[in-house]
Design an enzyme around this catalytic site. Structure first.
Site, PDB file in Angstrom:
ATOM      1  CB  SER A 249      -0.916  -0.001   1.215  1.00 14.02           C
ATOM      2  OG  SER A 249      -0.156   0.242   2.374  1.00 14.02           O
ATOM      3  CE  LYS A 250      -2.923   3.065  -1.223  1.00 11.42           C
ATOM      4  NZ  LYS A 250      -3.676   2.168  -0.386  1.00 11.42           N
ATOM      5  NE  ARG A 251       0.264   0.400   5.933  1.00 16.24           N
ATOM      6  CZ  ARG A 251       0.993  -0.657   6.262  1.00 16.24           C
ATOM      7  NH1 ARG A 251       2.233  -0.487   6.687  1.00 16.24           N
ATOM      8  NH2 ARG A 251       0.500  -1.862   6.183  1.00 16.24           N
ATOM      9  CG  HIS A 252       4.381  -1.067   2.020  1.00 16.55           C
ATOM     10  ND1 HIS A 252       3.100  -1.551   1.890  1.00 16.55           N
ATOM     11  CD2 HIS A 252       4.863  -1.587   3.165  1.00 16.55           C
ATOM     12  CE1 HIS A 252       2.846  -2.343   2.909  1.00 16.55           C
ATOM     13  NE2 HIS A 252       3.882  -2.381   3.695  1.00 16.55           N
ATOM     14  N   GLY A 253       5.458   3.201   0.169  1.00 16.94           N
ATOM     15  CA  GLY A 253       6.108   3.969  -0.872  1.00 16.94           C
ATOM     16  C   GLY A 253       5.307   3.872  -2.147  1.00 16.94           C
TER      17      GLY A 253
END
Length: 488
Positions: A249-253
């Site tokens: 997800s976005k929080r992984h980049g």
RNA sequence: GGCGCUAUCGUCUAGGGGUUAGGACGUGAGAUUCUCAAUCUUAAAACACGGGUUCGAUUCCCGUUAGCGCUACCA
């Protein structure tokens, strides 16, 4: 091969509620690879029945991402929002055959009951109360203008099973399935209905999609059975996870394909990397000396791809490995092939090269060995293509902070100016002879000159750089060595 | 919670009833020297756990654990 044996028909069916993310791109790739390998047909279908969250902009981005990765499609794009009649007629069939019924429960009521069930520790599931309504009662309420959704009547007992090309036989107890909604009260189909109606209508033979759909599959299988239609072959592909093993997800980049393009990733490198995430060619991917191959062209992938090479367990997206693929592709590609990609980077950076195309090509060949991404050509390597030098303060601090070295470089410039032949041999002789005369180490001059010439501590062999830059630039930049700003 | 799926080096994976469990990325060491990268050599690194079945399980079966997915009038 029987003449009546249908050639495979597969589809990629993204929902335009977001950009093409890496998971979707891989699903698309596997479908494309399968279609091309089998001589089948790839259909592109836009699942935009969620009007609130779908947008044309997202559709454009998804198509763009596919093209960037070198994929095409044979039919479509079809938009579900334009095929509503099909879903309604399919719903009618289900209703007529007694496989579906009208449900008058409101969203609020359902939410309430769900909350109550959860609170009392029960599994929240639709209780089927409207299923008990007589046809007359339903018809009366419908005539009265009451809003109704259409639900599928799931058998109370028994099991629903299917064979998955990746996971094998999978079965669910029907009592675990609730009477899911087919048509919302506004008449718009849910995913469960539209996907079946379309896959049937479009003649899909294989459904290759993310493993997050496994739990949905029995609901679809039930509809195929109710409609008296044969089942397609399902092939669920395991998910792509972030480094912490949770769903990417976005929080992984970066998760969108676009983001990787903007990072300076070569599209073929990304495709190669993606193709090997959750799929492997097995023994066919071994080299003569028994090692596993890693580099596969599009054609290689098409030739080798098969459903049984798909893994069953989820895969972590490894940025390091992607970076490695990227450097491999940059190095392997001839400058001619790299140039258009690099020109895009230049445009994005607002840079116009001040040298000829031929010089640019030579320079790219010289530099590509050291590039990590296409971005490098528009950042650290800019001194090779234009007149401005992007000085790296750390490089200056490391090799060009000594005033004595600066003075020597300026002095040395005259020697280079006097050279009649300007090749690697003469430029090197010149520097070494100068160093010896001055009683200093050649290395110090070489490193200092590197920074003065390129602004960077990292570069190819200094003398190759000199030849690449050309005599007048070298002389000029050497003369400027004394005025290079000192790092603070 | 319920249901489903999965489990080989840190990561991607090959393999498969008897193997020195192979490769790649990354990591360590050495070589090289004009910086850095590359390159070459090299090292460390895995069959989740417990029961079966079997002469023999990493491989087959069951369970446990863990992770993931689904659990909407989203897709």
């Amino acid at each position: 091969m029987h003449a009546d044996k249908k050639s495979p028909r597969v589809r990629f069916a993204p929902s335009p509620t977001g950009y093409l993310h890496v998971g979707g791109a891989r699903t698309a790739l596997f479908n494309w690879l399968f279609a091309r390998h089998t001589g089948g047909t790839l259909i592109l279908r836009i699942e935009d029945t969620d009007f609130e969250r779908s947008s044309d902009e997202m559709v454009a981005g998804i198509l763009d991402g596919m093209r960037w990765l070198g994929m095409d499609w044979d039919e479509g794009p079809f938009y579900q929002s334009q095929r509503l009649d099909l879903y309604r007629s399919t719903a009618d069939k289900l209703l007529a055959s007694g496989h579906a019924y009208s449900c008058f429960c409101t969203k609020e009521e359902l939410e309430q009951r769900r909350a109550a069930a959860t609170a009392s520790g029960q599994t929240p599931r639709y209780d089927g109360r409207c299923r008990k309504l007589t046809p007359e009662e339903s018809a009366r309420r419908l005539r009265a203008g009451e809003a109704a959704a259409l639900r599928f009547a799931v058998p109370a007992t028994g099991v629903t099973r299917f064979d998955d090309a990746v996971f094998g036989s999978v079965e669910f107890a029907n009592e675990e399935l609730e009477d899911f909604v087919l048509l919302r009260s506004d008449g718009i189909p849910t995913y469960h209905l539209s996907v079946v109606a379309d896959d049937l209508d479009m003649g899909m033979t294989h459904i290759i999609r993310g493993a997050d759909h496994i739990s949905n599959t029995p609901k679809q299988v039930l509809q195929y059975q109710a409609l008296g239609a044969p089942l397609p072959i399902f092939a669920h592909v395991p998910l792509i996870l972030g480094p912490d093993k949770t769903r990417l997800s976005k929080r992984h980049g970066a998760t969108s394909v676009t983001a990787y393009r903007e990072m300076g990733i070569v599209p073929e490198a990304f495709r190669n990397f993606l193709g090997l995430l959750g799929w492997s060619p097995g023994a066919a991917g071994k080299t003569a000396d028994g090692k596993d191959r890693e580099i596969f062209s599009s054609d290689d992938l098409v030739q080798l791809f098969s459903l049984d090479g798909i893994a069953r367990s989820n895969a972590v997206f490894d940025n390091d490995k992607l970076a490695w693929f990227n450097t491999e592709y940059i190095r392997a590609y001839p400058a001619e092939r790299l140039l258009p990609l690099i020109e895009q980077e230049w445009r994005a950076a607002g840079f116009t090269p001040s040298r000829s195309t031929e010089e640019n090509l030579r320079t790219i060949d010289l530099l590509k060995q050291r590039a990590r991404s296409l971005k490098d050509f528009a950042t650290a390597f800019l001194a090779y293509f234009g007149d401005a030098i992007p000085f790296d303060p750390a490089a200056i601090a490391k090799f060009l902070s000594d005033a004595a070295v600066r003075t020597l470089l300026v002095e040395m410039a005259d020697r280079y100016a006097a050279l009649a032949i300007f090749d690697e041999a003469t430029t090197e002789q010149t520097l070494r002879a100068f160093a010896e005369k001055k009683g200093v180490k050649a290395g110090g001059l070489i490193n200092g000159a590197r920074v003065a010439l390129t602004g960077q501590a990292v570069a190819p062999s200094l003398f190759a750089v000199m030849v690449c830059l050309g005599q007048s630039r070298v002389v000029q930049r050497l003369r400027n060595a004394a005025s290079v700003p000192m790092p603070i």
